[in-house]
Design a protein around this motif. Structure first.
Motif, PDB file in Angstrom:
ATOM      1  N   PHE A 426      -0.487 -34.234 -14.935  1.00  0.00           N
ATOM      2  CA  PHE A 426      -0.958 -33.885 -13.515  1.00  0.00           C
ATOM      3  C   PHE A 426      -2.188 -34.066 -13.292  1.00  0.00           C
ATOM      4  CE2 PHE A 426       2.609 -31.009 -14.943  1.00  0.00           C
ATOM      5  CZ  PHE A 426       3.551 -31.312 -13.738  1.00  0.00           C
ATOM      6  N   GLN A 427      -2.686 -34.361 -12.237  1.00  0.00           N
ATOM      7  CA  GLN A 427      -4.157 -34.837 -11.829  1.00  0.00           C
ATOM      8  C   GLN A 427      -4.338 -33.627 -10.978  1.00  0.00           C
ATOM      9  OE1 GLN A 427      -7.496 -38.131 -10.476  1.00  0.00           O
ATOM     10  NE2 GLN A 427      -5.055 -38.439  -9.908  1.00  0.00           N
ATOM     11  N   CYS A 428      -5.604 -32.853 -11.239  1.00  0.00           N
ATOM     12  CA  CYS A 428      -6.245 -31.786 -10.580  1.00  0.00           C
ATOM     13  C   CYS A 428      -7.409 -32.151  -9.731  1.00  0.00           C
ATOM     14  CB  CYS A 428      -6.415 -30.513 -11.466  1.00  0.00           C
ATOM     15  SG  CYS A 428      -7.177 -29.148 -10.583  1.00  0.00           S
ATOM     16  N   PHE A 429      -7.611 -32.004  -8.703  1.00  0.00           N
ATOM     17  CA  PHE A 429      -9.004 -32.280  -7.849  1.00  0.00           C
ATOM     18  C   PHE A 429      -9.884 -30.886  -7.872  1.00  0.00           C
ATOM     19  CE2 PHE A 429      -7.584 -36.124  -5.160  1.00  0.00           C
ATOM     20  CZ  PHE A 429      -7.287 -36.974  -6.098  1.00  0.00           C
ATOM     21  N   VAL A 430     -11.002 -31.118  -8.324  1.00  0.00           N
ATOM     22  CA  VAL A 430     -11.918 -29.952  -8.607  1.00  0.00           C
ATOM     23  C   VAL A 430     -12.870 -30.051  -7.394  1.00  0.00           C
ATOM     24  CG1 VAL A 430     -13.258 -28.585 -10.097  1.00  0.00           C
ATOM     25  CG2 VAL A 430     -11.294 -29.800 -10.797  1.00  0.00           C
ATOM     26  N   PHE A 431     -12.938 -29.049  -6.331  1.00  0.00           N
ATOM     27  CA  PHE A 431     -13.785 -29.043  -5.130  1.00  0.00           C
ATOM     28  C   PHE A 431     -14.701 -27.763  -5.293  1.00  0.00           C
ATOM     29  CE2 PHE A 431     -10.055 -31.188  -3.493  1.00  0.00           C
ATOM     30  CZ  PHE A 431     -10.564 -32.069  -3.051  1.00  0.00           C
ATOM     31  N   GLY A 432     -15.999 -27.799  -4.845  1.00  0.00           N
ATOM     32  CA  GLY A 432     -16.828 -26.869  -4.665  1.00  0.00           C
ATOM     33  C   GLY A 432     -18.161 -27.139  -4.540  1.00  0.00           C
ATOM     34  N   SER A 433     -18.932 -26.309  -4.005  1.00  0.00           N
ATOM     35  CA  SER A 433     -20.596 -26.405  -3.790  1.00  0.00           C
ATOM     36  C   SER A 433     -21.080 -26.913  -5.019  1.00  0.00           C
ATOM     37  CB  SER A 433     -21.203 -25.215  -3.028  1.00  0.00           C
ATOM     38  OG  SER A 433     -21.210 -24.161  -3.971  1.00  0.00           O
ATOM     39  N   LYS A 434     -22.517 -27.320  -4.745  1.00  0.00           N
ATOM     40  CA  LYS A 434     -23.363 -27.497  -6.154  1.00  0.00           C
ATOM     41  C   LYS A 434     -23.586 -26.289  -6.892  1.00  0.00           C
ATOM     42  CE  LYS A 434     -27.661 -29.359  -6.938  1.00  0.00           C
ATOM     43  NZ  LYS A 434     -28.950 -30.154  -6.399  1.00  0.00           N
ATOM     44  N   ASN A 435     -23.475 -26.487  -7.837  1.00  0.00           N
ATOM     45  CA  ASN A 435     -23.963 -25.259  -8.733  1.00  0.00           C
ATOM     46  C   ASN A 435     -22.868 -23.955  -8.977  1.00  0.00           C
ATOM     47  OD1 ASN A 435     -26.477 -25.664  -9.905  1.00  0.00           O
ATOM     48  ND2 ASN A 435     -27.086 -25.638  -8.027  1.00  0.00           N
ATOM     49  N   ALA A 436     -21.662 -24.493  -8.444  1.00  0.00           N
ATOM     50  CA  ALA A 436     -20.482 -23.754  -8.257  1.00  0.00           C
ATOM     51  C   ALA A 436     -19.859 -23.259  -9.731  1.00  0.00           C
ATOM     52  CB  ALA A 436     -19.587 -23.678  -7.590  1.00  0.00           C
ATOM     53  N   GLY A 437     -20.154 -24.217 -10.582  1.00  0.00           N
ATOM     54  CA  GLY A 437     -19.536 -24.118 -12.062  1.00  0.00           C
ATOM     55  C   GLY A 437     -18.541 -25.170 -12.279  1.00  0.00           C
ATOM     56  N   LYS A 438     -18.462 -26.210 -11.230  1.00  0.00           N
ATOM     57  CA  LYS A 438     -17.243 -27.315 -11.457  1.00  0.00           C
ATOM     58  C   LYS A 438     -17.403 -27.965 -12.859  1.00  0.00           C
ATOM     59  CE  LYS A 438     -18.364 -29.563  -7.759  1.00  0.00           C
ATOM     60  NZ  LYS A 438     -19.393 -28.955  -7.500  1.00  0.00           N
TER      61      LYS A 438
END
Length: 646
Positions: A426-438
């Motif tokens: 499974f492929q998971c795309f990880v989104f989020g703002s800068k410094n969010a903890g991605k």
């Protein structure tokens, strides 16, 4: 081992040789003498294209010779011909030393300026006119020039008038094209090049059928028949081993010819000018001129819909497990870097040295690669670059049907309808703002410790690992970080979400803006999914849960999930290692592909509209059916009434 170059005809229909040099250096006379085996009394200033037929040289490939003018006004035409050439014959006159100086000061730099990366044969013409009282050592004279210009393949002097070494000129030119030295041999060190050693090592391993690290007489004979279509006689086999043993004792042992001996033989062939022998072997085993496996000999692995992916089959996984065990020399269940390098030593290079693979897999505390990390990395390469994956299976010596080493998954759109998926990766795309903890989420997935200092990652950042499910079944999960600044461009593609099995949206629990940004990204992805037909299940991840939450943080995040109709936020702290089974939950969400797919107001309106249209169609269909029944009933009644009247 001996033989010709039977595999050459698959790659060349003709060899195009362009002849250049100063005026009056004998270009046209050389070409005419080679084609007619006679010396011409008079020749045209520039000859038309001249063809030496296929049976002229042993390789059976015709040679097309292009004569060129020497005047400055024709310089552009000469440049065009050089750009189309397979090899260059560069002439000077043996009785005119200044033409040799011009070769070094003008012609060779000019060829280099044009970036014509092809072999050059330097030819001294009119050897019969050189003053016999001033003999010249060709090797000593040309040595410094060849040292400066590595593109020079060989040097030869000839006489068209006396038909001395004329045919050899174009033979060397053809040979330099069909059997180039540069990919195989380092002239300066007089050793095989690393890439050549790797290719020959793979061939040796494939020919060593009993896997005892030596080629016995039977294996040597099978190799000879495969490459040259002729068996070795017993005395020839003994002669081969005798030559090797005399020059390299470790090249032969009681079992047969070792890898060192095999490599030594090819060094010997090349040193003696028999490059065609080594090239015949390489081409018989599927290698191109750059010592990579020819793509046309490998199965196509990229024919799939955008929402399908490619995975390794159990047969391929079993093969990789066996390879891992074979190179785990101390049997500690992990490969050290030198063992991993040795594993890939039959490939041109390791496929995992650069992005996106360099830091994507889990390693032990000592930095070694365990079996789980090894197989996960293969799963990542197979998903991202199926042709590379199939090629490297071939490099490692996979002897099964390569076309059956891979499986194409079912379309995700069909999985959604069936509410079930049979995918293993499974492929998971990880989104989020800068410094969010991605980035912290990705690195924690492969066991690397938390780092306080934030480091911007590239848009090709992946990590991969296996995830155990409650039933004990293991799935492979790939996390792909999407930088906030790249989201707009990323989502502009129609199929941007086709390869996504699940998307997560990470926000900093202590930062209200971070949640707002994650919510906006979630809405954009949901909108894109509804618009493109590639809706994906989504999760909201509240990272940095060890920090002080801002007021209303929990209520607002839960409200976002309620509005979008997805599960409540999952709260984690990478720093304190409170991960809340996040990776297991991501895999579960991917498997339950029909659930947790967010809805926007736009999507809900579209759904209501479709429901309304469907309901109207149903009512219209029922109305039409009723009308038909009423009409049929009336007609039957009218017929009966008419009959009774008569």
């Amino acid at each position: 081992m001996s033989g010709g170059s039977s595999a050459v005809s698959r790659h060349w229909s003709t060899v195009r040789v362009v002849v250049v040099g100063d005026p009056a250096t004998g270009k046209s006379s050389l070409i005419t003498a080679a084609a007619t085996d006679t010396f011409p009394e008079t020749v045209s200033p520039v000859l038309p294209p001249t063809i030496l037929p296929a049976d002229y040289y042993p390789d059976g490939i015709p040679v097309t010779i292009i004569d060129t003018p020497s005047s400055l006004e024709d310089k552009h035409k000469v440049e065009e011909e050089l750009q189309r050439a397979d090899a260059i014959v560069l002439t000077y006159a043996c009785d005119q030393p200044e033409t040799l100086v011009n070769l070094q000061n003008y012609w060779l730099p000019e060829i280099r300026r044009l970036k014509v990366d092809i072999p050059v044969i330097v030819v001294g013409c009119m050897l019969d006119l050189r003053d016999e009282h001033f003999p010249i050592n060709l090797e000593r004279m040309m040595g410094p020039i060849m040292q400066q210009f590595k593109e020079i393949e060989t040097c030869i002097e000839c006489s068209a008038a006396n038909l001395v070494e004329v045919a050899e000129v174009f033979y060397y030119a053809q040979k330099a094209v069909l059997h180039p030295t540069a990919p195989l041999f380092d002239q300066e060190s007089q050793t095989l090049k690393p890439r050549c050693i790797r290719a020959l090592k793979r061939i040796f391993v494939l020919s060593d059928h009993d896997k005892d690290s030596a080629l016995n007489d039977s294996e040597l004979n099978q190799f000879q028949v495969k490459c040259f279509s002729a068996p070795l006689q017993p005395n020839e086999t003994d002669d081969v081993k005798r030559v090797v043993r005399a020059n390299l004792p470790k090249g032969v042992n009681h079992l047969g010819l070792t890898l060192d001996g095999f490599l030594y033989l090819h060094s010997l062939f090349i040193a003696k000018g028999r490059l065609e022998t080594t090239w015949t072997v390489l081409r018989e085993f599927g290698y191109s001129d750059d010592l990579a496996l020819l793509k046309e000999n490998l199965p196509v692995t990229s024919e799939k819909a955008p929402d399908q992916s490619i995975e390794l089959t159990s047969e391929a996984v079993d093969f990789l497990k066996g390879i891992f065990s074979l190179f785990d020399s101390n049997k500690d269940g992990a490969l050290k870097d030198f063992e991993l390098d040795e594993l890939f030593s039959t490939a041109p290079e390791s496929p995992w040295d650069g992005d996106p693979y360099k830091d994507s897999m889990e390693r032990t505390e000592r930095g070694d690669v365990n079996l789980s990390g090894f197989l996960s990395q293969w799963a990542l390469m197979t998903l991202l670059d199926p042709p590379q994956s199939v090629t490297y299976l071939a490099y490692l010596g996979y002897t099964g049907d390569l076309a059956k080493a891979f499986r194409v998954t079912r379309k995700r759109s069909l999985d959604f309808k069936k509410q079930h998926t049979d995918r293993h990766v499974f492929q998971c795309f990880v989104f989020g703002s800068k410094n969010a903890g991605k980035s912290a989420l990705l690195t924690s997935f492969v066991g690397r410790p938390f780092q306080e200092n934030y480091k911007l990652t590239s848009n090709q950042c992946y990590t991969v690992n296996t995830v155990a499910q409650p039933q004990g079944i293991k799935k492979t999960l790939i996390l792909h970080e999407i930088q906030e600044c790249d989201v707009k461009e990323f989502l502009s593609s129609k199929d941007s979400l086709a390869a996504c099995d699940v998307a997560v949206f990470v926000y900093d629990s202590s930062d209200e803006y971070s949640l707002q940004r994650a919510s906006k990204l979630l809405a954009e992805v949901a909108w894109k999914g509804e618009d493109s037909g590639y809706g994906v299940p989504c999760l909201l991840i509240a990272a940095k849960n060890d920090l002080n939450l801002y007021p209303m943080a929990i209520k607002e995040s839960e409200m976002v999930c309620q509005v979008m109709k997805i599960n409540a936020p999952i709260r984690i702290s990478v720093k304190e290692e409170h991960m809340n089974n996040i990776f297991q939950k991501i895999v579960t969400t991917a498997q339950q592909c029909h659930l947790s797919v967010p809805e926007t107001e736009h999507g809900r309106n579209k759904k209501r509209y479709r429901q309304l249209v469907n309901r109207s169609l149903i009512l219209a269909s029922v109305g039409a059916a009723v009308a038909i029944v009423v009409l049929a009933t009336y007609r039957a009644y009218a017929c009966r009434k008419t009959s009774s009247a008569h």
